[in-house]
Scaffold this active site. Structure first.
Site, PDB file in Angstrom:
ATOM      1  N   ASP A 169      68.239  85.559  67.539  1.00  0.00           N
ATOM      2  CA  ASP A 169      68.490  86.187  68.830  1.00  0.00           C
ATOM      3  C   ASP A 169      69.820  85.687  69.401  1.00  0.00           C
ATOM      4  OD1 ASP A 169      65.986  87.309  68.580  1.00  0.00           O
ATOM      5  OD2 ASP A 169      65.002  85.748  69.775  1.00  0.00           O
TER       6      ASP A 169
HETATM    7  N1  URA Z   1      62.141  83.641  66.472  1.00  0.00           N
HETATM    8  C1  URA Z   1      62.588  84.042  67.677  1.00  0.00           C
HETATM    9  O1  URA Z   1      61.829  84.302  68.577  1.00  0.00           O
HETATM   10  N2  URA Z   1      63.919  84.152  67.836  1.00  0.00           N
HETATM   11  C2  URA Z   1      64.825  83.837  66.899  1.00  0.00           C
HETATM   12  O2  URA Z   1      66.028  83.920  67.124  1.00  0.00           O
HETATM   13  C3  URA Z   1      64.341  83.416  65.648  1.00  0.00           C
HETATM   14  C4  URA Z   1      62.996  83.326  65.453  1.00  0.00           C
END
Ligand code: URA
Length: 246
Positions: free
Chosen positions: A119
């Site tokens: 993310d």
């Molecule tokens: N899980 C998440 O919620 N976000 C990420 O960036 C990676 C794994």
């Protein structure tokens, strides 16, 4: 002479091909012959450490050819690990926002993609490659590949999460429960979580399902690849053994 000769054990002379520099670039990278010529003309190509502006120069198999300072490997494929900083998106292209690929000067001769996204607000280990088959092995649910995350939460992490994550939980909009995950509680509001799959926003959704919220998320490792002291925003090429470990 347009070829190299060497003697094999049987005493037979074999011919190793030499190749024009522009053709070598076109066959060892995604550059078209026209782009390769442009790179040579503008002094961005070196053979054995020396800038070469002659497109027709013959390249021998043992020569080290670089474009923008990066060596073209025999396979031509690129395998990188980056320590992503927060605020950068894991996309190959975006009109408005910075993407991880915008930071990879010197690798623009290949079409790259991300093997397992993070993310925008998540930091840490991202794998980037030009090799589609390899990234499939990294991300496919058919291969077991551990991903280790360090996280902080807004509310205390309960001991009961350990059992729940290990058994697997059914996330909203999913038909199957999560695969067994290992939770190590480090402090009342921080933990290390090891997953063997990568569902969309999985870590945040798993803690959300517990009535908690992840406030900070960092990926430490994927399979056998670690950050090994890479600073935020820095990247390095994977070693042969790291590449072959998937
Ligand atoms: N899980 C998440 O919620 N976000 C990420 O960036 C990676 C794994």
């Amino acid at each position: 002479m347009s070829s190299v000769f060497w003697l094999c054990n049987a005493g037979v002379q074999l011919e190793l091909p030499q190749m024009r520099l522009d053709k070598y670039l076109a066959t060892h990278s995604d550059a078209t012959r026209t782009l390769a010529k442009m790179a040579i003309k503008t002094g961005r190509v070196e053979v054995n450490g020396v800038v070469v502006k002659d497109q027709g120069k013959k390249v021998k198999p043992e020569d080290v050819v670089t474009i923008n300072g990066r060596e073209l490997k025999e396979s031509g494929e690129v395998y990188l690990v980056m320590n992503k900083q927060a605020g950068i998106i894991c996309a190959t292209q975006d009109e408005e926002q910075d993407t991880v690929l915008d930071f990879l000067d010197g690798y623009t001769h290949k079409v790259l993609h991300i093997a397992g996204r993070l993310d925008k607000d998540t930091t840490g280990l991202v794998l980037i490659t030009s090799d589609g088959k390899w990234s499939h092995r990294v991300t496919s649910p058919n291969y077991v590949c551990e991903k280790v995350y360090l996280l902080e939460t807004i509310l205390p992490i309960q001991e009961s999460y350990i059992e729940e994550f290990s058994a697997g939980i059914l996330l909203r909009d999913e038909t199957k429960p999560t695969k067994p995950a290992n939770l190590e509680i480090l402090s009342p509001t921080s933990a290390r979580l090891t997953l063997t799959e990568g569902k969309y926003h999985q870590v945040k959704r798993m803690f959300g399902a517990m009535g908690n919220r992840v406030t900070k998320l960092h990926r430490e490792s994927v399979g056998g690849v670690m950050l090994d002291g890479l600073g935020e925003g820095e990247f390095r090429e994977l070693t042969e053994s790291e590449i072959n470990s998937f």
